[in-house]
Design an enzyme around this catalytic site. Structure first.
Site, short mmCIF file in Angstrom:
data_model
loop_
_atom_site.label_atom_id
_atom_site.label_comp_id
_atom_site.label_asym_id
_atom_site.label_seq_id
_atom_site.Cartn_x
_atom_site.Cartn_y
_atom_site.Cartn_z
N LYS A 198 53.35 63.62 137.58
CA LYS A 198 51.94 63.39 137.91
C LYS A 198 51.65 63.95 139.29
O LYS A 198 50.63 64.57 139.53
CB LYS A 198 51.65 61.88 137.93
CG LYS A 198 51.58 61.27 136.54
CD LYS A 198 51.67 59.73 136.53
CE LYS A 198 53.09 59.26 136.34
NZ LYS A 198 53.26 58.01 135.60
N LYS A 243 58.80 61.92 148.29
CA LYS A 243 57.40 61.49 148.36
C LYS A 243 56.85 61.61 149.78
O LYS A 243 55.74 62.08 149.97
CB LYS A 243 57.25 60.05 147.84
CG LYS A 243 57.35 59.97 146.32
CD LYS A 243 57.29 58.54 145.82
CE LYS A 243 57.36 58.48 144.30
NZ LYS A 243 57.60 57.13 143.80
N LYS A 265 60.17 69.97 137.57
CA LYS A 265 60.11 68.72 136.80
C LYS A 265 58.64 68.33 136.56
O LYS A 265 57.84 68.39 137.50
CB LYS A 265 60.79 67.60 137.60
CG LYS A 265 60.79 66.26 136.87
CD LYS A 265 61.24 65.12 137.75
CE LYS A 265 60.09 64.52 138.52
NZ LYS A 265 60.32 63.17 139.05
P1 TYM Z 1 57.83 56.78 136.26
O1 TYM Z 1 56.60 55.99 136.01
O2 TYM Z 1 57.77 57.85 137.30
O3 TYM Z 1 58.32 57.46 134.93
C1 TYM Z 1 58.54 56.70 133.75
C2 TYM Z 1 59.76 57.26 133.03
O4 TYM Z 1 59.54 58.62 132.65
C3 TYM Z 1 60.63 59.41 133.10
N1 TYM Z 1 60.14 60.75 133.45
C4 TYM Z 1 60.72 61.90 133.05
N2 TYM Z 1 61.81 62.12 132.29
C5 TYM Z 1 62.15 63.41 132.04
N3 TYM Z 1 61.44 64.46 132.53
C6 TYM Z 1 60.35 64.28 133.30
N4 TYM Z 1 59.67 65.32 133.77
C7 TYM Z 1 59.96 62.94 133.61
N5 TYM Z 1 58.94 62.40 134.33
C8 TYM Z 1 59.08 61.05 134.23
C9 TYM Z 1 61.17 58.70 134.31
O5 TYM Z 1 62.50 59.07 134.59
C10 TYM Z 1 61.03 57.25 133.92
O6 TYM Z 1 62.13 56.83 133.15
N6 TYM Z 1 60.58 53.74 139.10
C11 TYM Z 1 60.17 54.00 137.73
C12 TYM Z 1 59.51 52.81 137.06
C13 TYM Z 1 60.31 51.57 137.12
C14 TYM Z 1 61.50 51.28 136.38
C15 TYM Z 1 61.88 49.98 136.75
C16 TYM Z 1 62.24 52.00 135.44
C17 TYM Z 1 60.03 50.49 137.87
N7 TYM Z 1 60.98 49.53 137.66
C18 TYM Z 1 63.02 49.38 136.20
C19 TYM Z 1 63.39 51.39 134.90
C20 TYM Z 1 63.76 50.10 135.29
C21 TYM Z 1 59.20 55.17 137.74
O7 TYM Z 1 58.57 55.44 138.72
O8 TYM Z 1 59.06 55.80 136.55
#
Ligand code: TYM
Length: 319
Positions: free
Chosen positions: A192, A110, A189
């Protein structure tokens, strides 16, 4: 078994979120008690516009419900409705080595892309550890990009347990190999922040345009194409039947069909796949108080557990 996961309301949900996390998370509702939340504290590291954050958070709730989350079986709530999690994050941060956070890819990626290196962005994995540990979670369904954060969670839990007695369970990640990294329209990948997404509830023409813009190599129409390296095929495989996958693979290998035609097939299949979710979404949008009720109930359940765990933690650390 307690299953937990979160999703940031940092924009509109895309099919990477859906296949990487939401679909497996929804399927897991059959296997245990689920806690799924909208990670609005985390989203503050990138969304610093109050109206947008509020709007996105609500939209994530609507979209998750439309995709099949059953609020009778599990809890759906906003992370910030359980503010105790920030207290736990502080306590965890006092045992978290700087080096552990310095090694996190997500922070490095990031900031390399120009995001300001705020303390919040740096300590993001500590808050995520608190999210997981405050509910005594056993299993955390996520995409591969979150794997390292769960390893950090385990490391931090081990440190706390060593210092203060056995306070926390060690959670396990659940990552589905066929959807661990869903590719975006540029083959990277889907994310957003890369601007390469196909949205779950995008408008029809826009979704078609996004799919038609998938980057391909320059193999001519008549030549055979490699199905193994194609993101068109990777995405198609997420929504098509076994028989359809075999047929399209044969068409790739045979030659004579251009990528444009395969993209049209992908669009048709994908649009059809999400049709029941679009219908459910329209229904939910017609009941404005429904989502508020679901979130309020979810917050109540989550608070009950978080309060118990925090009493245990405060007593153990001497607060
Ligand atoms: P976030 O909001 O970026 O994404 C949410 C979930 O979607 C999955 N994901 C993907 N999986 C496969 N291919 C992709 N291209 C792809 N893009 C997104 C992410 O792996 C995620 O599972 N830090 C986390 C949010 C969070 C969280 C937590 C998750 C905060 N606290 C506690 C689990 C447990 C995040 O930014 O996800």
């Amino acid at each position: 078994m307690r299953i937990l996961s979160g999703i940031q309301p940092s924009g509109v949900l895309h099919i990477g979120n859906y296949f990487g996390m939401m679909r497996p998370a929804i399927a897991l509702q059959e296997e245990g008690e689920t806690f799924y939340f909208i990670a609005d504290y985390h989203a503050l590291t990138s969304v610093q516009n109050p109206a947008a954050l509020r709007e996105n958070s609500r939209r994530v709730a609507v979209d998750f419900l439309a995709c099949g989350l059953d609020p009778e079986q599990g809890a759906l709530f906003r992370q910030s409705d359980v503010p105790q999690v920030t207290e736990l994050a502080w306590i965890l941060s006092t045992v978290t080595p700087m080096g552990l956070l310095e090694r996190c890819h997500s922070y490095k990626d990031k900031t390399a892309r120009g995001m300001p290196a705020s303390a919040g962005l740096f300590t993001y994995p500590v808050l995520m550890a608190a999210d997981i540990l405050i509910y005594d979670s056993d299993l955390v369904p996520v995409g591969k990009d979150q794997k390292q954060h769960i390893e950090v969670t385990r490391d931090v839990a081990i440190k706390i347990n060593e210092r203060f007695g056995d306070l926390f369970k060690l959670p396990e990640p659940r990552i589905q190999s066929n959807t661990e990294t869903v590719p975006g329209v540029d083959g990277q990948k889907m994310s957003k922040s890369y601007g390469n997404t196909i949205d779950i509830f995008g408008e029809e023409n826009e979704t078609r345009k996004r799919i038609m813009s998938i980057v391909t190599d320059s193999t001519p129409v008549e030549a055979p194409k490699n199905p193994e390296t194609s993101s068109i095929l990777q995405l198609y495989s997420l929504v098509a039947t076994e028989a359809e996958i075999v047929t399209i693979k044969q068409a790739f290998a045979r030659g004579g069909t251009g990528y444009g035609e395969f993209k049209k097939q992908l669009f048709a299949r994908l649009w059809e796949y999400f049709a029941p979710m679009r219908a459910r979404r329209a229904e939910i949008m017609g009941q404005p108080t429904y989502v508020d009720e679901v979130l309020a109930r979810g917050a109540e359940r989550a608070n009950g557990i978080a309060d118990d765990v925090m009493s245990r933690v405060r007593a153990a650390v001497g607060l």
